[in-house]
Design a protein around this motif. Structure first.
Motif, PDB file in Angstrom:
ATOM      1  N   ARG A  25       0.815  -1.234   0.020  1.00 58.96           N
ATOM      2  CA  ARG A  25       0.000  -0.089  -0.169  1.00 58.96           C
ATOM      3  C   ARG A  25       0.636   1.211   0.006  1.00 58.96           C
ATOM      4  O   ARG A  25       1.929   1.400   0.557  1.00 58.96           O
ATOM      5  CB  ARG A  25      -0.790  -0.082   1.142  1.00 58.96           C
ATOM      6  CG  ARG A  25      -1.662  -1.203   1.446  1.00 58.96           C
ATOM      7  CD  ARG A  25      -2.891  -1.390   0.373  1.00 58.96           C
ATOM      8  NE  ARG A  25      -3.769  -0.251   0.444  1.00 58.96           N
ATOM      9  CZ  ARG A  25      -4.838   0.197   0.012  1.00 58.96           C
ATOM     10  NH1 ARG A  25      -4.831  -0.576  -1.196  1.00 58.96           N
ATOM     11  NH2 ARG A  25      -5.767   1.047   0.062  1.00 58.96           N
ATOM     12  N   THR A  72      -4.501   7.002  -0.391  1.00 59.01           N
ATOM     13  CA  THR A  72      -3.856   5.499  -0.226  1.00 59.01           C
ATOM     14  C   THR A  72      -4.485   4.564  -1.426  1.00 59.01           C
ATOM     15  O   THR A  72      -5.443   4.697  -1.969  1.00 59.01           O
ATOM     16  CB  THR A  72      -4.429   4.873   0.864  1.00 59.01           C
ATOM     17  OG1 THR A  72      -3.936   5.847   2.168  1.00 59.01           O
ATOM     18  CG2 THR A  72      -3.868   3.596   1.327  1.00 59.01           C
ATOM     19  N   GLY A  73      -3.351   3.873  -2.123  1.00 63.38           N
ATOM     20  CA  GLY A  73      -3.533   3.037  -3.125  1.00 63.38           C
ATOM     21  C   GLY A  73      -2.617   1.879  -3.202  1.00 63.38           C
ATOM     22  O   GLY A  73      -1.537   1.788  -2.405  1.00 63.38           O
ATOM     23  N   GLU A  74      -2.593   0.959  -4.078  1.00 63.74           N
ATOM     24  CA  GLU A  74      -1.626   0.066  -4.522  1.00 63.74           C
ATOM     25  C   GLU A  74      -0.540   0.343  -5.388  1.00 63.74           C
ATOM     26  O   GLU A  74       0.277  -0.454  -5.706  1.00 63.74           O
ATOM     27  CB  GLU A  74      -2.463  -1.296  -4.773  1.00 63.74           C
ATOM     28  CG  GLU A  74      -3.378  -1.793  -3.632  1.00 63.74           C
ATOM     29  CD  GLU A  74      -3.884  -3.074  -3.986  1.00 63.74           C
ATOM     30  OE1 GLU A  74      -3.622  -3.655  -5.099  1.00 63.74           O
ATOM     31  OE2 GLU A  74      -4.759  -3.581  -3.397  1.00 63.74           O
TER      32      GLU A  74
END
Length: 70
Positions: A40, A49-51
């Motif tokens: 993350r 927030t992300g991948e």
């Protein structure tokens, strides 16, 4: 701790602290990746927030860094 690292801490403690935090975040990201959890990333500007690592789609800047687990 190496002699060079000690000198860097004496000359520029803020830069040494940032480098230490960056290395810790990289280690934590590697450990999380090994455990099977998807990595993350969090934008240090807007908090998205992300991948995906690299550019934040909101800020359109390379501001993504490994997310800290709370």
């Amino acid at each position: 701790m190496s002699f060079i690292h000690t000198l860097k801490k004496l000359v520029d403690p803020n830069a040494a602290r940032r480098e230490e935090q960056r290395r810790k975040a990289e280690r934590e990201a590697a450990e999380a990746q090994e455990s099977g959890d998807p990595p993350r990333f969090t934008c240090r500007v807007c908090g998205l927030t992300g991948e995906e690592e690299g550019y934040c789609p909101t800020c359109l800047a390379p501001t993504m860094e490994p997310a800290r687990e709370e």
